[in-house]
Design a protein around this motif. Structure first.
Motif, PDB file in Angstrom:
ATOM      1  N   TRP A   1       0.694  -1.156  -0.006  1.00 50.46           N
ATOM      2  CA  TRP A   1       0.056  -0.107  -0.027  1.00 50.46           C
ATOM      3  C   TRP A   1       0.685   1.315  -0.178  1.00 50.46           C
ATOM      4  CZ3 TRP A   1      -3.275  -2.191   4.555  1.00 50.46           C
ATOM      5  CH2 TRP A   1      -4.189  -3.166   4.023  1.00 50.46           C
ATOM      6  N   SER A   2       2.081   1.247   0.468  1.00 53.01           N
ATOM      7  CA  SER A   2       2.976   2.244   0.341  1.00 53.01           C
ATOM      8  C   SER A   2       3.114   2.833  -0.858  1.00 53.01           C
ATOM      9  CB  SER A   2       4.179   2.179   1.403  1.00 53.01           C
ATOM     10  OG  SER A   2       3.969   2.093   2.667  1.00 53.01           O
ATOM     11  N   GLY A   3       3.191   1.837  -1.892  1.00 47.35           N
ATOM     12  CA  GLY A   3       3.320   2.196  -3.288  1.00 47.35           C
ATOM     13  C   GLY A   3       2.047   2.354  -3.945  1.00 47.35           C
ATOM     14  N   THR A   4       1.081   1.619  -3.884  1.00 43.84           N
ATOM     15  CA  THR A   4      -0.292   2.039  -4.400  1.00 43.84           C
ATOM     16  C   THR A   4      -0.973   3.186  -4.012  1.00 43.84           C
ATOM     17  OG1 THR A   4      -1.536   0.464  -2.687  1.00 43.84           O
ATOM     18  CG2 THR A   4      -0.726  -0.714  -4.861  1.00 43.84           C
ATOM     19  N   GLU A   5      -0.614   3.777  -2.810  1.00 42.00           N
ATOM     20  CA  GLU A   5      -1.133   4.877  -2.310  1.00 42.00           C
ATOM     21  C   GLU A   5      -0.557   6.104  -3.193  1.00 42.00           C
ATOM     22  OE1 GLU A   5      -3.449   6.093  -0.214  1.00 42.00           O
ATOM     23  OE2 GLU A   5      -4.459   4.054  -0.168  1.00 42.00           O
ATOM     24  N   LEU A   6       0.702   5.841  -3.210  1.00 34.59           N
ATOM     25  CA  LEU A   6       1.580   6.856  -4.190  1.00 34.59           C
ATOM     26  C   LEU A   6       1.019   7.009  -5.634  1.00 34.59           C
ATOM     27  CD1 LEU A   6       3.890   8.788  -4.394  1.00 34.59           C
ATOM     28  CD2 LEU A   6       5.436   6.779  -4.753  1.00 34.59           C
ATOM     29  N   GLY A   7       0.871   5.393  -6.121  1.00 36.87           N
ATOM     30  CA  GLY A   7       0.158   5.547  -7.665  1.00 36.87           C
ATOM     31  C   GLY A   7      -1.233   6.193  -7.578  1.00 36.87           C
ATOM     32  N   ARG A   8      -2.041   6.036  -6.385  1.00 44.04           N
ATOM     33  CA  ARG A   8      -3.405   6.669  -6.666  1.00 44.04           C
ATOM     34  C   ARG A   8      -3.471   8.144  -6.516  1.00 44.04           C
ATOM     35  NH1 ARG A   8      -6.215   9.138  -2.678  1.00 44.04           N
ATOM     36  NH2 ARG A   8      -4.902   8.448  -1.027  1.00 44.04           N
ATOM     37  N   ILE A   9      -2.404   8.636  -5.676  1.00 39.32           N
ATOM     38  CA  ILE A   9      -2.384  10.097  -5.469  1.00 39.32           C
ATOM     39  C   ILE A   9      -1.893  10.705  -6.742  1.00 39.32           C
ATOM     40  CG2 ILE A   9      -0.786  11.995  -4.320  1.00 39.32           C
ATOM     41  CD1 ILE A   9      -1.378  10.109  -1.762  1.00 39.32           C
ATOM     42  N   ILE A  10      -0.921  10.053  -7.360  1.00 40.32           N
ATOM     43  CA  ILE A  10      -0.500  10.558  -8.595  1.00 40.32           C
ATOM     44  C   ILE A  10      -1.363  10.629  -9.887  1.00 40.32           C
ATOM     45  CG2 ILE A  10       1.257  10.050 -10.640  1.00 40.32           C
ATOM     46  CD1 ILE A  10       3.377   9.370  -8.742  1.00 40.32           C
ATOM     47  N   ALA A  11      -2.173   9.479  -9.735  1.00 38.15           N
ATOM     48  CA  ALA A  11      -3.250   9.350 -10.867  1.00 38.15           C
ATOM     49  C   ALA A  11      -4.445  10.480 -10.421  1.00 38.15           C
ATOM     50  CB  ALA A  11      -3.926   7.936 -10.753  1.00 38.15           C
ATOM     51  N   GLU A  12      -4.821  10.498  -9.421  1.00 36.47           N
ATOM     52  CA  GLU A  12      -5.962  11.693  -9.082  1.00 36.47           C
ATOM     53  C   GLU A  12      -5.762  12.813  -9.116  1.00 36.47           C
ATOM     54  OE1 GLU A  12      -8.438   7.733  -6.810  1.00 36.47           O
ATOM     55  OE2 GLU A  12      -7.671   9.787  -5.559  1.00 36.47           O
ATOM     56  N   LYS A  13      -4.411  13.335  -8.286  1.00 40.15           N
ATOM     57  CA  LYS A  13      -4.149  14.573  -7.954  1.00 40.15           C
ATOM     58  C   LYS A  13      -2.912  15.331  -8.518  1.00 40.15           C
ATOM     59  CE  LYS A  13      -6.302  13.868  -3.522  1.00 40.15           C
ATOM     60  NZ  LYS A  13      -6.178  14.352  -2.126  1.00 40.15           N
ATOM     61  N   THR A  14      -2.544  14.711  -9.596  1.00 39.17           N
ATOM     62  CA  THR A  14      -1.333  15.237 -10.342  1.00 39.17           C
ATOM     63  C   THR A  14      -1.621  15.220 -11.846  1.00 39.17           C
ATOM     64  OG1 THR A  14       0.384  13.566 -10.684  1.00 39.17           O
ATOM     65  CG2 THR A  14       0.131  14.504  -8.748  1.00 39.17           C
TER      66      THR A  14
END
Length: 494
Positions: A196-209
């Protein structure tokens, strides 16, 4: 989004991986469990990616590098990485709870796992913005006459990042953000125990950048062959890896056929040389604390303490007192500084090495087992072993647990010899009342970094890396940023 458990604070993270801009599950829908090491309970799941998934991610990263302006548009990269910093800051507390859930890192010491890496995102944005990608080195005389030479720094290409479980969010940032800011595209493979420390980073990049599809990808998997496939893929230009020396060797072998650029931060077995003139009451409590504060799960930990024979018993007593008083327990409880080991396997490895040390003649001073008041959770008592033979298994093997081994020595030369006599060379400590003496010893250690008299070597502005079998290349500083760039020398008319 899943909610925080009201009683425990446990938080399940994003189960999907990020491939080519899409948050998705693997085709079969297969999942693997994520366990909270303080409760031994399954607290959520992550998608169990396959070699096919990592091939898709690599294809997306290759296309994004070759066909987009990402590597050439510095202003856009700066904009996107700053967006990421802002988004991570907004989600800081969610990320903290995820790290505590996955790793068992105590909330009291979680700043190094959350605040520090988030601040580093902003640092790399500014560093990359100000970096000189075309350097004029002046006029040089050649056999063909004078030539002015310029050095151009270009992004390497597709970077595969394989990260460990001990400080997962920090290392996911450290291995991908400078690579992105330098103009590379990335495929991140986080550790199985901390997806999750990786998938959360992916989610944030996809949704907020505004980072384009394919520039950043995350593939989670419970299968070792996924990381192996990433290492061997000819479309990947560079592998960055933090983890065990054994896995680092396998990554080097997998990338050999394509002569892949490789950045490795591997194991350590560092020493703390305490000189006979040192203030034991100041330095030894800190040595004990650092051995326990991350449950001993730190590659730079100076787990071997070398004490002068003339003050040996005095030093052992100080270490014993500190380790017996160290606060161990539920990572959600404020004031606790040592949580559990990451898994049952890691706890068993630690306990097994302690027993191996005792069998080889080490004297157990304190600890050595499971805390009686913590029957649930993968806890290990802070453990102190004395009279440790420097050639024994426990003195030569990275433990990754809250264990200090102590060996006596008679001269500075002997201490240096003991320190250098391992396959590792990552870090170390020297303590003396004489700064010059401490520096002289530090200069003789075959290691990548040394702290003297409590003055830390570690920081985002200074290079960090290992010698011998502790790694290749550096993170941090200008040297660390250049790892993600290729240099090209160009001769032009004077």
């Amino acid at each position: 989004m899943t909610n925080v458990d009201a009683d425990t604070g446990v938080l399940a993270g994003e189960p999907r991986m990020l491939i080519d801009g899409e948050l998705r599950y693997t085709d079969s829908g297969a999942l693997f469990d994520v366990e909270h090491p303080a409760s031994e309970q399954v607290v959520g799941q992550a998608t169990d990616g396959t070699v096919t998934d990592v091939e898709r991610a690599t294809a997306a990263a290759r296309r994004a590098f070759d066909e987009s302006d990402w590597s050439r548009d510095l202003d856009f990269r700066y904009h996107c990485v700053n967006q990421l910093h802002e988004a991570l800051t907004q989600e800081q507390e969610r990320l903290r709870r995820i790290v505590i859930t996955e790793v068992g890192c105590p909330v009291s010491v979680s700043g190094s796992q959350i605040e520090s890496p988030i601040a580093e995102v902003k640092h790399w944005a500014d560093h990359g913005r100000n970096f000189d990608y075309l350097v004029d080195t002046g006029i040089h005389e050649t056999q063909l006459g004078p030539a002015r030479r310029k050095i151009q720094y270009d992004a390497v290409g597709v970077v595969g990042a394989i990260t460990p479980w001990n400080v997962p969010f920090y290392l996911n940032i450290a291995e991908t953000v400078p690579a992105l800011m330098a103009g590379n595209t990335v495929v991140l493979k986080p550790a199985q125990l901390t997806p999750w420390s990786g998938t959360e980073l992916g989610r944030i990049i996809a949704e907020k950048t505004d980072i384009p599809a394919g520039v950043f990808n995350v593939v989670t998997s419970n299968a070792n062959e996924v990381g192996a496939a990433l290492s061997a893929d000819p479309r990947v230009d560079m592998i960055t890896f933090t983890g065990s020396t054994a896995t680092g060797r396998a990554i080097l072998a997998a990338g050999a056929s394509t002569v892949k650029k490789t950045l490795l931060e591997l194991g350590g077995k560092s020493t703390h040389i305490v000189c006979d003139d040192a203030d034991f009451t100041a330095c030894l409590p800190m040595a004990a604390m650092f051995a326990c504060v991350m449950s001993g799960q730190s590659c730079i930990l100076s787990s071997r303490v070398l004490l002068p024979r003339s003050r040996y018993d005095e030093g052992l007593e100080i270490l014993k007192t500190m380790m017996e008083q160290f606060p161990v327990g539920d990572p959600w409880t404020p004031g606790i500084m040592q949580g559990p080991q990451i898994s049952a396997m890691q706890r068993q490895k630690t306990l097994g090495l302690i027993q191996s040390g005792i069998a080889d003649g080490a004297r157990l001073i304190t600890g050595g087992g499971i805390p009686e008041n913590l029957p649930t959770g993968y806890y290990v008592q802070p453990t102190l072993l004395a009279d440790v033979d420097p050639a024994s298994e426990i003195a030569q093997t990275e433990i990754f647990g809250p264990v200090i081994t102590v060996t006596p020595y008679d001269t500075d030369d002997e201490a240096v010899e003991i320190s250098n006599n391992t396959i590792y060379g990552l870090s170390g400590d020297v303590t003396s009342a004489d700064d010059g003496r401490a520096l002289n010893i530090a200069l003789r250690l075959r290691t990548g970094s040394v702290t003297t008299n409590g003055h830390s070597f570690f920081g985002i502005t200074s290079p960090f890396g290992g010698t011998k079998q502790s790694g290749l290349g550096h993170r941090n500083g200008d040297e660390g940023y250049r790892e993600y760039l290729n240099s090209k020398t160009i001769g032009v008319r004077p």
